[in-house]
Design an enzyme around this catalytic site. Structure first.
Site, PDB file in Angstrom:
ATOM      1  CG  ASN A 188      -0.214  -0.162   2.508  1.00 52.91           C
ATOM      2  OD1 ASN A 188       0.549   0.711   2.910  1.00 52.91           O
ATOM      3  ND2 ASN A 188      -0.445  -1.293   3.194  1.00 52.91           N
ATOM      4  NE  ARG A 189      -1.008   6.613  -2.610  1.00 49.05           N
ATOM      5  CZ  ARG A 189      -1.877   7.613  -2.648  1.00 49.05           C
ATOM      6  NH1 ARG A 189      -3.163   7.358  -2.755  1.00 49.05           N
ATOM      7  NH2 ARG A 189      -1.464   8.864  -2.572  1.00 49.05           N
TER       8      ARG A 189
END
Length: 400
Positions: A209-210
């Protein structure tokens, strides 16, 4: 860490130039700095430079006309919250280890009752001489904190020991030392997770994910400044400030193992990491190649362990803090997680809003506790938000 009166002693070594950025860093952090220079130090860096950076006159010798109302070296010693010798030459170390006081620097140092920290800087041959080692040991016995030296390229033109810690590392070291003496979380064991977990698909691909881990690292630094013993479990590979125990992990199961091994001994656990709910059912040993004519690819996923729910079910004395990164219905979704995971506090943030999502320098969060009205922390740098969150945790654990 609260604002400090820092007396910075600069002695006569080639590394004296590094004192300039250290003064600037302390000033930017909100501290007040007054510089004391030996005569030899002025051969390497000018008093004007240090006076300009510190915005205070530089103390140079015992013979400067004193103010009528004070004895200069005693007044400076009494003003001091922490005395730092940076760099500390072998000569200065020898003087203060033996109580000599023949100039402004050594006289003021001898009169100081506040905490004192020495940052040695010299050639490795000098550092390991029996006399220097004896003097450093004596300083430790006297209660002076001796910082480690680094290994690197020396002024003599070769690599060796005795290199002065860089200003950023020195600032971290001072923060660590002083945080042991103040703060609401002294001797409290805090475990924090940070970053986005990474689930392998094959040797070159992964599900992630970011999350940058910035919030978790800011929380770790804030907990350290509050006096806690901090362990940071992170997927980012980025080293935290001095004094924080770093545990590198990659995927959810590694993070779960690291937490499980440390949970019983922890007092506070803050789950700031973005933990993947799913992982590939099978990890390919070789890179998965697309086939001729293939237009779709089905990836089978299985559920990852729910780490925070497991910790919530087994906690005894631990104060458990979870994070909820949402993009809609922030409060409603966060309140559901607060109840379902059995956490003591939930930090909720809307990562869909620009400027406060993953990777941003700022954040805005809502603190939720059972039976308590939500506490809104408006947009601010993540370091500021982290300090507010740690303060709220400390207050919730031990209310006044």
């Amino acid at each position: 860490m609260s604002a400090l009166h820092i007396a910075l002693y600069v002695t006569g070594g080639i590394a004296a130039y590094k004192a300039a950025p250290l003064v600037r860093a302390f000033i930017k952090a909100g501290h007040s700095v007054r510089v004391v220079m030996t005569a030899h130090a002025t051969e390497f860096i000018t008093p004007l430079t240090m006076a300009t950076l510190s915005q205070q006159p530089v103390a140079l010798d015992n013979f400067a006309p004193p103010r009528p109302s004070e004895v200069s070296h005693i007044a400076l010693a009494d003003w001091t919250d922490v005395a730092i010798a940076y760099p500390a030459t072998a000569n200065f170390i020898a003087k203060i280890a033996n109580g000599l006081a023949d100039d402004m620097a050594s006289t003021t140092w001898l009169a100081t009752t506040a905490p004192r920290i020495v940052f040695p800087a010299m050639n490795g041959h000098m550092l390991h001489q029996a006399a220097t080692e004896r003097n450093l040991n004596q300083l430790g016995t006297d209660g002076v904190v001796v910082a480690p030296t680094g290994t690197g390229f020396l002024a003599e033109g070769y690599t060796g020991e005795g290199r002065l810690l860089e200003p950023a590392a020195a600032q971290d070291f001072v923060t660590y030392v002083m945080s042991r003496r103040q703060g609401r979380l002294q001797d409290v064991h805090v475990v924090i997770t940070a970053g986005g977990t990474q689930e392998p698909i094959d040797p070159v691909r992964r599900l992630t994910n970011r999350s940058s881990g910035k919030m978790g690292y800011a929380l770790a630094a804030a907990a350290l400044q509050a006096g806690a013993n901090v362990t940071l479990i992170s997927t980012t590979g980025r080293q935290p400030p001095f004094g924080i125990t770093y545990v590198p992990v990659t995927d959810v199961r590694q993070m779960q193992q690291a937490l499980t091994a440390r949970f019983a001994a922890s007092d506070i656990v803050i789950m700031a990491a973005a933990v993947a709910d799913w992982r590939p059912a099978r990890v390919a040993q070789e890179k998965i190649k697309k086939q001729p004519g293939q237009e779709t690819w089905q990836l089978d996923l299985v559920r990852n362990p729910d780490i925070i729910a497991g910790l919530g079910a087994q906690k005894t004395h631990q104060f458990l803090v979870g994070f909820a990164a949402e993009t809609q219905d922030l409060i409603a979704n966060a309140e559901k997680k607060l109840a379902a995971k059995h956490v003591d506090m939930l930090v909720a943030n809307d990562v869909g809003k620009p400027g406060i999502g993953f990777g941003a320098e700022d954040n805005a969060v809502v603190l939720l506790q059972s039976g308590t009205a939500p506490q809104y922390l408006p947009k601010a740098p993540k370091t500021t938000i982290a300090a507010q969150v740690i303060s709220a945790i400390a207050a919730a654990r031990t209310p006044d």
